[in-house]
Write an enzyme that holds these catalytic residues in place. Sequence first.
Site, PDB file in Angstrom:
ATOM      1  N   TYR A 109       0.835  -1.197   0.000  1.00 33.84           N
ATOM      2  CA  TYR A 109       0.000   0.000   0.000  1.00 33.84           C
ATOM      3  C   TYR A 109       0.873   1.252   0.000  1.00 33.84           C
ATOM      4  CZ  TYR A 109      -3.696  -3.255   1.524  1.00 33.84           C
ATOM      5  OH  TYR A 109      -4.588  -4.301   1.640  1.00 33.84           O
ATOM      6  N   HIS A 163       0.349 -11.873   0.777  1.00 32.82           N
ATOM      7  CA  HIS A 163      -0.641 -11.013   0.129  1.00 32.82           C
ATOM      8  C   HIS A 163      -1.391 -11.697  -1.020  1.00 32.82           C
ATOM      9  CE1 HIS A 163      -1.482  -6.433  -0.428  1.00 32.82           C
ATOM     10  NE2 HIS A 163      -2.561  -7.149  -0.610  1.00 32.82           N
TER      11      HIS A 163
END
Length: 282
Positions: A52, A111
């Site tokens: 992010y 992820h």
Amino acid sequence: MQTVTLTGRQVPAIGIGTWHMGDDPLKQEAEIAAIQAGLDAGAQVIDTAEMYGSGRSETLVGKAIKNIPRDQLYLISKVLPNNASKAKMSQSLDASLKRLGVDALDLYLYHWRGGVPLVETVDELERLKTTGKIKAWGISNFDTDDLKELWQLPSGPMAAANEDLYNLGSRGVEYDLLAWQTTHNLPFIAYSPVSNGDQLGANLTTNANVLTVANRHHATPYQIMLAWVISRPQILAIPQTSDATHMVDNVTAGNLKLTADDLKLLDQAYPAPTEKQPLDVL
């Protein structure tokens, strides 16, 4: 407030997502205020990732939690597939911890699947547990077949959670994935639980049935969508917002109890899947 149990700890079923946060310096003050407002309203879980904003989200979270007692927080971050190897993961984790300003993560997620052999990733995640830098590990963007493969590995069933996209307009995981996770006592983390601000999200908030249920509860459409996601046991929702008022609304949606009539209305508007669908991924 509805709760879920993650790694033996009971936490509120609505946490704080941070995707897209930390990218704009002009929004930093508001974003920090939003995270702190969510914590003040009762949230404990904050979900972030090294991906992010290339670490900027973790840095922002670190600033927001600087003066919050660590035992009041449940911190989740994620490792990128290209860093999910024996050679790179430890360095990746250390960088995340430094940005967050903490000594350990409560949960560290892989992820999404990449080129590193799954067994190598799992073995390294297990090793990192022994260092004390992560208390538990899990996975993200795994479908049922991925989880079945994971469970064949010696340490695979040590996974503590799976995080996938799930909202009223995207119910594919209900066909077989949620049942599999329930059977295997694997908690589910729902990202984009009120969709992603796209056309689907606009449709959800203006749908007549959603609005009917919202009016019954004197709630916003977003609160109803969140209450719907967590109406099943062992599901944690992690909505994201940079607005403090909206953040408090999100967290307090955990107090709403939808009735059987409410759920029926929502099902009529957005039916459950009747066949296997590809996993929705953002």
